[in-house]
Design an enzyme around this catalytic site. Structure first.
Site, PDB file in Angstrom:
ATOM      1  N   TRP A   1      15.920 -13.302 -47.372  1.00 21.95           N
ATOM      2  CA  TRP A   1      15.218 -13.347 -48.658  1.00 21.95           C
ATOM      3  C   TRP A   1      15.899 -12.437 -49.678  1.00 21.95           C
ATOM      4  O   TRP A   1      16.086 -12.815 -50.842  1.00 21.95           O
ATOM      5  CB  TRP A   1      13.764 -12.965 -48.451  1.00 21.95           C
TER       6      TRP A   1
ATOM      7  N   GLU B   1       5.622 -12.545 -41.306  1.00 28.84           N
ATOM      8  CA  GLU B   1       4.602 -11.613 -41.805  1.00 28.84           C
ATOM      9  C   GLU B   1       3.180 -12.076 -41.488  1.00 28.84           C
ATOM     10  O   GLU B   1       2.256 -11.275 -41.381  1.00 28.84           O
ATOM     11  CB  GLU B   1       4.749 -11.430 -43.320  1.00 28.84           C
TER      12      GLU B   1
ATOM     13  N   LYS C   1      -1.347 -17.181 -47.492  1.00 24.90           N
ATOM     14  CA  LYS C   1      -0.767 -18.492 -47.180  1.00 24.90           C
ATOM     15  C   LYS C   1       0.038 -18.448 -45.896  1.00 24.90           C
ATOM     16  O   LYS C   1       0.165 -19.471 -45.203  1.00 24.90           O
ATOM     17  CB  LYS C   1       0.062 -18.994 -48.359  1.00 24.90           C
TER      18      LYS C   1
ATOM     19  N   ARG D   1       9.000 -19.583 -41.436  1.00 20.09           N
ATOM     20  CA  ARG D   1       8.927 -18.827 -40.185  1.00 20.09           C
ATOM     21  C   ARG D   1       7.520 -18.881 -39.599  1.00 20.09           C
ATOM     22  O   ARG D   1       7.340 -19.009 -38.384  1.00 20.09           O
ATOM     23  CB  ARG D   1       9.328 -17.376 -40.425  1.00 20.09           C
ATOM     24  N   ASN D   2       6.525 -18.737 -40.462  1.00 21.12           N
ATOM     25  CA  ASN D   2       5.146 -18.724 -39.988  1.00 21.12           C
ATOM     26  C   ASN D   2       4.734 -20.084 -39.436  1.00 21.12           C
ATOM     27  O   ASN D   2       4.037 -20.168 -38.424  1.00 21.12           O
ATOM     28  CB  ASN D   2       4.226 -18.285 -41.127  1.00 21.12           C
TER      29      ASN D   2
END
Length: 312
Positions: free
Chosen positions: A11, A267, A177, A241-242
């Site tokens: 990122w 995260e 989110k 990723r989530n």
């Protein structure tokens, strides 16, 4: 203008590339970025822009604007060690909630910088698409609209950046989110179908807004790019990723194995537990986050998803 990007992950590198189109960018990271930056710099040079230069912290602090792409769980420690100058202008691009102190990003930052010098980046985007120069629209939230516009004007031609207030709404949307995205990955991994997925995301958006409204977030923030836009992107793409964490859990893999295979920070895992504890403290109804927390602690994935669909 010179911009310093703090954080050398995917990122951070993507943001360095984006801001590098119009500005001189310095990137600060503990890791050696010579190889990861090579292709990005080739692309920048081909457009007539200056290459990204990796520098040390002392040199980076001489920049006019700061962009921070540090994991939220390490953000407080980073601020303590960085000792930013009093006139620092900061755009935080980290999404999540600090687990240790149950603190939002702006609550962490206010201990170290002037709240009027703080901006928060939100909206639907993936690092992998930004480094390809693919178009997207983002939001820069700040109580200081002049500063938000200053950062917005530094973004590249392929990013449409909007300046808005409601920094608390923007950061809660960006954190929440990721939680719903894990549930979305589970839903798809179990092949529950489009109808179930639509129900999950719709109720997830309502839950996100309910939680955010308690802390003063505005409804329009959650219905816009920062909320709905980022949610629909993150909960539907293998680039998330989530979302990939959810896919792994749907295969009955232990969370530890899923995270090891991921090899990157998701995260949403820690954010889920933080949200549930905050919600319990203030009596906020968060059925999806609460059920997901049980799943992350080892509850059967099928049982958890069935309970989630019924409760949400």
């Amino acid at each position: 203008m010179e911009i310093a990007v703090f954080g050398g992950g995917a990122w951070g590198r993507a943001l360095a590339f984006a801001f590098g189109e119009k500005n001189e960018v310095k990137i600060i990271s503990r890791r050696d970025l010579n190889e990861p930056l090579k292709k990005l710099n080739d692309a920048l040079i081909s457009k007539g822009s200056a290459p990204i230069e990796q520098v040390d912290l002392e040199r980076g602090l001489k920049a006019a604007l700061y962009v921070i792409a540090i994991s939220v769980q390490h953000l407080r420690e980073w601020f303590q060690n960085a000792s930013l100058p009093k006139n620092a202008k900061v755009l935080i691009a980290s999404k999540g909630i600090e687990v240790l102190n149950k603190a939002f990003v702006s609550e962490i930052a206010k201990d170290f910088i002037d709240p009027n010098a703080l901006c928060f980046l939100a909206g639907p985007s993936f690092a992998a698409e930004i480094i390809q120069g693919l178009p997207c629209a983002l939001v820069i939230h700040s109580n200081n609209q002049a500063l938000a516009l200053e950062f917005a004007n530094k973004t590249p031609s392929f990013i449409r950046a909007y300046a808005q207030q409601d920094i608390i709404g923007g950061e809660i949307a960006g954190a929440y989110k990721n939680v719903i995205a894990i549930a979305g990955g589970v839903c798809d991994g179990l092949k529950l179908g489009n109808s179930a997925k639509a129900s999950l995301l719709s109720r997830g958006l309502v839950e996100m807004q309910r939680f955010g409204a308690f802390f003063g977030g505005k409804t329009e923030t959650f219905l816009g790019l920062s909320g709905a836009g980022d949610l629909f992107l993150t909960a539907n793409s293998i680039l998330s990723r989530n979302y990939r964490v959810g896919l792994g859990l749907a295969q009955n893999k232990p969370l530890e194995v899923v995270l090891e295979e991921l090899g990157e920070v998701a995260e949403g895992v820690k954010t889920t537990n933080a949200i549930v504890e905050i919600a319990r403290k203030y009596g906020i109804y968060t059925p999806i986050a609460s059920e997901l927390a049980l799943l992350l602690k080892g509850k059967s994935v099928l049982e958890s998803m069935n309970d989630l669909i019924r409760r949400a």
